[in-house]
Design an enzyme around this catalytic site. Structure first.
Site, short mmCIF file in Angstrom:
data_model
loop_
_atom_site.label_atom_id
_atom_site.label_comp_id
_atom_site.label_asym_id
_atom_site.label_seq_id
_atom_site.Cartn_x
_atom_site.Cartn_y
_atom_site.Cartn_z
N LYS A 54 0.84 -1.20 0.00
CA LYS A 54 0.00 0.00 0.00
C LYS A 54 0.88 1.26 0.00
CE LYS A 54 -3.76 -2.49 2.14
NZ LYS A 54 -4.44 -2.96 3.34
N GLN A 98 -4.43 -1.67 9.54
CA GLN A 98 -4.32 -3.00 8.94
C GLN A 98 -4.92 -4.05 9.87
OE1 GLN A 98 -3.13 -3.62 5.76
NE2 GLN A 98 -3.92 -5.67 6.13
N ASP A 121 -10.96 3.10 4.05
CA ASP A 121 -11.27 1.67 3.91
C ASP A 121 -12.78 1.46 3.79
OD1 ASP A 121 -9.53 -0.40 3.57
OD2 ASP A 121 -9.00 -0.60 5.68
#
Ligand SMILES: NC(=O)c1ccc[n+]([C@@H]2O[C@H](COP(=O)([O-])OP(=O)(O)OC[C@H]3O[C@@H](n4cnc5c(N)ncnc54)[C@H](OP(=O)(O)O)[C@@H]3O)[C@@H](O)[C@H]2O)c1
Length: 295
Positions: A54, A98, A121
Site C-alpha cells: 500500500k 491493517q 477503507d
C-alpha cells in the site's frame, strides 16, 4: 475456451495512470497533496507485506504516505490516541488500520474511532450506512474494485441475475449492496449465498454474473455455472509454495473448468487483488479533494 480474461492488473494500471494525472493536477493547481497513513500493530508477515504494498503504491502515485508500525503489545488506549492524532492531522486524508488487530484490542472500537471523513477503507458505520442509502461515501475497497472491474469490462449489470457467494462485512454484503443500487454498475437482481444456503447449484447455475468470496479454494467448478456467465473470483487461498518459495495461490473458482463455459472471468492472482489497493488510493484522493473543498 473463449472466455475473455478480465485482468485486474491491467485495469488497476489504467486507473492508477488516471489517478497519477489527478494527483499531479491537485498539487500543481491547488497545492493539495493527498496523505495516507497506514497503521500496523504486530509483526504478522502477511500484514507487513500488505502494508508495504500500500505504501509503495501510494509513494509511486505521489501520495504522501506515512507508515506506523507498533509492537504487538500496544494497548487499545495507545492505538485510539494515535488514531485521534491522525484524525486531527491536516496532512492526512486517509487512515488505514491493517487488520486483523491483536486479540486484546477491540477492532470495532478502533475502526469506529476513525473520522468517517478519513475512513478510506469504508468500514466505519457512517460510510456503511451511506453506501446502503446510495449516498456519496467511501466505498469499501474490494467491493468497489469488483464494481470497477465489471464496469470497465463493459459487463451489463442492469437486470442481470447476480449471485454472490459469501456474506462477510468486507466483501459479500457490500458487493451485493452495490450491485443492487439504482445507478450505473448496479440495478441487478441479487442473490446472496452462504453456508446455510440449501441448494447452492440452483443459484450458481442461473447466475449471469457470479461473484465468489468464500475463501474456499476451487469450490466452484464448471458444471455449477451456465454458458456465458461472467465470473468474478475474489478468493485468495494459499495452497502451497512454489519452487522459488513463494506462496502458491488459488481462487475460489476452478479456473480451467469454469473458463470453458464463461463469457468472461477474472484470474487469481491478477484479478480482484490489484484492484483493492488501487481503490484505496482512489478513496484517498477523493478524501483530499473533499477536505480541500474541491468536490
Ligand atoms: N482480492 C482481495 O483483495 C481480497 C480482499 C478481501 C478478501 N479476499 C478473499 O476473499 C475470500 C473471502 O474473504 P472474506 O473476508 O469475505 O471471508 P470470510 O469473512 O471468511 O467470509 C466467507 C463467507 O463465505 C461463506 N462461505 C464459506 N464457505 C462457504 C461454502 N462452502 N459455501 C457457501 N458459502 C461459504 C461464509 O458463509 P457463513 O457466513 O455462513 O459462514 C462467509 O459468509 C477470501 O479468500 C479472502 O482471502 C480477497
Amino acid at each position: 475456451m473463449g472466455a475473455k480474461i478480465i485482468s485486474g492488473t491491467e485495469t488497476a494500471k489504467a486507473i492508477r495512470e488516471e489517478l497519477k494525472l489527478e494527483i499531479d493536477e491537485l498539487r500543481a493547481k491547488h497545492n493539495v497533496v493527498p496523505g495516507l497513513v497506514t497503521i500496523l500493530v504486530g509483526d504478522d508477515p502477511a500484514s507487513q507485506s500488505y502494508v508495504a504494498a500500500k505504501n509503495k503504491t501510494a509513494h509511486a502515485l505521489g501520495i504522501h504516505s506515512e507508515q506506523v508500525t507498533l509492537p504487538a503489545g500496544t494497548s487499545e488506549e495507545e492505538l485510539l490516541e494515535l488514531v485521534g492524532k491522525f484524525n486531527d492531522d491536516p496532512k492526512i486524508h486517509g487512515i488505514l488500520i491493517q487488520l486483523p488487530l491483536p486479540r486484546h484490542i477491540n477492532e470495532a472500537k478502533v475502526l469506529y474511532a476513525i473520522d468517517p471523513d478519513k475512513d478510506v477503507d469504508g468500514f466505519h458505520p457512517v460510510n456503511v450506512g451511506k453506501m446502503m442509502l446510495g449516498e456519496q461515501c467511501f466505498l469499501p475497497c474490494t467491493p468497489h474494485g469488483v464494481l470497477e472491474l465489471l464496469m470497465r469490462a463493459g459487463v451489463e449489470t442492469s437486470g442481470a441475475e447476480v449471485v454472490v457467494i459469501g456474506r462477510s462485512n468486507i466483501v459479500g454484503k457490500p458487493v451485493a449492496n452495490l450491485m443492487l443500487q439504482k445507478r450505473p454498475g448496479g440495478n441487478a437482481t441479487v442473490t446472496l449465498c452462504h453456508t446455510r444456503t440449501k441448494d447452492m447449484d440452483f443459484h450458481t447455475k442461473r447466475a449471469d454474473i457470479l461473484i465468489v468470496a468464500a475463501g474456499v479454494a476451487n469450490m466452484i467448478k464448471g458444471d455449477q455455472v451456465k454458458e456465458g456467465v461472467v465470473v468474478i473470483d475474489v478468493g485468495v487461498n494459499r495452497i502451497g509454495t512454489t519452487e522459488s518459495g513463494k506462496a502458491k495461490l488459488a481462487g475460489d473458482v476452478e479456473f480451467d473448468s469454469v473458463r470453458d463455459k464463461a463469457a468472461a472471468i477474472t484470474p487469481v492472482p491478477g484479478g480482484v487483488g490489484p484492484m483493492t489497493i488501487t481503490m484505496l488510493m482512489k478513496n484517498t484522493v477523493q478524501s483530499a479533494r473533499q477536505h480541500a473543498g474541491l468536490v
